[in-house]
Design a protein around this motif. Structure first.
Motif, short mmCIF file in Angstrom:
data_model
loop_
_atom_site.label_atom_id
_atom_site.label_comp_id
_atom_site.label_asym_id
_atom_site.label_seq_id
_atom_site.Cartn_x
_atom_site.Cartn_y
_atom_site.Cartn_z
N UNK A 261 0.86 -1.17 0.00
CA UNK A 261 0.00 0.00 0.00
C UNK A 261 0.90 1.24 0.00
N UNK A 262 0.32 2.39 -0.26
CA UNK A 262 1.07 3.64 -0.20
C UNK A 262 0.27 4.62 0.66
N UNK A 263 0.59 4.71 1.95
CA UNK A 263 -0.17 5.60 2.84
C UNK A 263 -0.02 7.07 2.42
N UNK A 264 -1.14 7.77 2.35
CA UNK A 264 -1.10 9.18 1.98
C UNK A 264 -0.26 10.00 2.95
N UNK A 265 -0.25 9.59 4.23
CA UNK A 265 0.55 10.31 5.21
C UNK A 265 2.03 10.24 4.87
N UNK A 266 2.50 9.08 4.41
CA UNK A 266 3.92 8.95 4.05
C UNK A 266 4.26 9.85 2.87
N UNK A 267 3.34 9.94 1.92
CA UNK A 267 3.57 10.82 0.76
C UNK A 267 3.64 12.27 1.23
N UNK A 268 2.70 12.65 2.11
CA UNK A 268 2.69 14.01 2.64
C UNK A 268 3.98 14.33 3.37
N UNK A 269 4.47 13.37 4.16
CA UNK A 269 5.70 13.59 4.91
C UNK A 269 6.91 13.73 3.99
N UNK A 285 7.74 21.14 10.71
CA UNK A 285 6.55 21.17 9.84
C UNK A 285 5.88 19.80 9.76
N UNK A 286 6.62 18.72 10.09
CA UNK A 286 6.02 17.40 10.13
C UNK A 286 4.95 17.29 11.20
N UNK A 287 4.95 18.24 12.16
CA UNK A 287 3.95 18.23 13.23
C UNK A 287 2.89 19.31 13.00
N UNK A 288 2.83 19.84 11.79
CA UNK A 288 1.83 20.86 11.48
C UNK A 288 0.54 20.19 11.02
N UNK A 289 -0.53 20.25 11.80
CA UNK A 289 -1.77 19.57 11.41
C UNK A 289 -2.34 20.09 10.09
N UNK A 290 -2.31 21.40 9.89
CA UNK A 290 -2.92 21.98 8.69
C UNK A 290 -2.14 21.58 7.44
N UNK A 291 -0.81 21.76 7.49
CA UNK A 291 0.01 21.40 6.34
C UNK A 291 -0.08 19.91 6.04
N UNK A 292 -0.02 19.09 7.08
CA UNK A 292 -0.10 17.64 6.89
C UNK A 292 -1.44 17.25 6.28
N UNK A 293 -2.52 17.85 6.78
CA UNK A 293 -3.85 17.52 6.26
C UNK A 293 -3.99 17.92 4.80
N UNK A 294 -3.51 19.09 4.44
CA UNK A 294 -3.61 19.55 3.05
C UNK A 294 -2.86 18.62 2.11
N UNK A 295 -1.63 18.28 2.48
CA UNK A 295 -0.83 17.39 1.62
C UNK A 295 -1.37 15.97 1.63
N UNK A 296 -1.93 15.56 2.74
CA UNK A 296 -2.52 14.23 2.82
C UNK A 296 -3.71 14.12 1.88
N UNK A 297 -4.55 15.13 1.87
CA UNK A 297 -5.71 15.14 0.97
C UNK A 297 -5.27 15.22 -0.50
N UNK A 298 -4.20 15.96 -0.75
CA UNK A 298 -3.67 16.04 -2.11
C UNK A 298 -3.18 14.67 -2.57
N UNK A 300 -4.04 11.64 -1.38
CA UNK A 300 -5.11 10.65 -1.51
C UNK A 300 -6.08 10.98 -2.62
N UNK A 301 -6.29 12.30 -2.86
CA UNK A 301 -7.24 12.70 -3.88
C UNK A 301 -6.63 12.83 -5.26
N UNK A 302 -5.73 13.77 -5.43
CA UNK A 302 -5.16 14.07 -6.75
C UNK A 302 -4.23 12.97 -7.23
N UNK A 303 -3.39 12.44 -6.33
CA UNK A 303 -2.38 11.46 -6.74
C UNK A 303 -2.86 10.02 -6.68
#
Length: 331
Positions: A261-269, A285-298, A300-303
């Motif tokens: 699998x490819x966890x979206x969190x790992x991609x965001x990190x 920045x790895x502990x930034x909830x907003x930045x992590x959430x935005x990249x996580x959604x990107x 899982x959604x776009x990629x």
């Protein structure tokens, strides 16, 4: 080959006796990448990874000593005992929500939090016990093993039985039905010994559940030295599907199933490490909830199509392995 710059707590390359041969099969090694630095915690030093030309297992050099690793985990992991921050509060609420259950079904369950009991389960490397709470909710009788005394104390406050000895010294009161190594095996200085010790504490027919990064991940090439799962100096070994299967078979396991699998969190990190990591400094920045959430959604959604295709082509970011204790061991 470049000479690695090391901190006082790390074994120098000339002192690493196994550097010339593969740990798994004894084959010759070739340089994969050099100049790696710790993009998470800023641990001093520069590291390299070498690959066996025969079986493909990869190893990090120079090799930290056990004492150095234990100290690094206690000082650095969870950013040195970070608690009651916005990041940790949101993480806590998410992990124990219905949304998390749904998310693991969509994104993948790298910690086997959807696995259900009954039976005795040992979470090896249980950290602060978040996984123990989830396994217990799923019906297991749970215990943990954790070298980080600070993290183990947190888990004990939640009334879990957590052992802090080394696995090879551990003698349980009764064998376990399931042992979980969620992102643990790659941290071991002796993965073969670890798997043999896990086998020793399992009932006949018991299961071992392993998750670890995939050394064949296509994202490793995309992010280069910023790939979050180099994770030097903490990741000692880097497994491919074949090398993980081989090690499990050699240490007495059968019915070995490995998927990706490819966890979206790992991609965001990995994105965050590429954008913000600086040598010798924590990447906060790895502990930034907003930045992590935005990249996580990107991710899982776009990629999603690219991540799905990578998994289908055996180039996913994470390996998930489940195997059964073979009795008797023929290795």
């Amino acid at each position: 080959m470049e000479t690695a710059v090391v901190s006082p707590n790390v074994v120098k390359p000339s002192e690493a006796s196994r550097k010339s041969v593969c740990y798994l099969c004894g084959g010759a090694l070739e340089l994969v990448v050099s100049g790696l630095v710790d993009t998470r915690f800023g641990t001093p030093g520069s590291f390299e990874v070498q690959r066996c030309i025969r079986c493909g297992l990869e190893q990090t050099f120079p090799v930290p000593s056990l004492a150095a690793l234990k100290e690094l985990y206690e000082v650095e992991y969870n950013f040195g005992g970070e608690k009651d921050t916005l990041y940790t509060r949101l993480r806590e609420r998410f992990l124990f929500s219905r949304l998390y259950r749904l998310w693991t079904r969509i994104d993948g369950d790298i910690s086997f939090h959807q696995r259900r009991g009954p039976g005795r389960l040992l979470d090896i490397g249980c950290n602060e016990g978040r996984g123990l709470r989830l396994y217990a909710r799923n019906g297991f009788q749970v215990e943990g093993l954790e070298l980080n005394e600070t993290a183990a104390a947190v888990a004990r406050k939640a009334r879990f039985d957590v052992h802090t000895c080394l696995l090879d010294e551990f003698i349980p009161a009764a064998p376990y039905d399931v042992a979980v190594l969620s992102n643990v095996l790659e941290h071991s200085l002796e993965p073969r010994g670890m798997l043999l010790d896990v086998r020793r504490i399992l009932v006949s027919g018991g299961h071992i559940c392993i998750s670890c990064p995939n050394s064949l991940s296509w994202l490793r090439k995309v992010f280069g030295r910023s790939w979050i799962n180099w994770h030097v100096p903490f990741h000692i070994f880097h497994f491919s599907p074949n090398s993980l299967r081989q090690l499990l078979a050699e240490t007495g396991y059968a019915q070995i199933q490995v998927r990706q699998i490819t966890p979206a969190l790992w991609v965001a990190q990995s994105f965050i490490a590429r954008l913000f990591a600086k040598e010798g400094r924590k990447t906060r920045q790895l502990r930034s909830p907003i930045l992590t959430l935005l990249l996580l959604m990107f991710a899982r959604g776009v990629l999603f199509p690219a991540l799905w295709l990578g998994n289908r082509c055996s180039r996913g970011d994470c390996l998930l392995a489940v195997a059964t204790k073979r009795y008797p061991c023929t290795s």
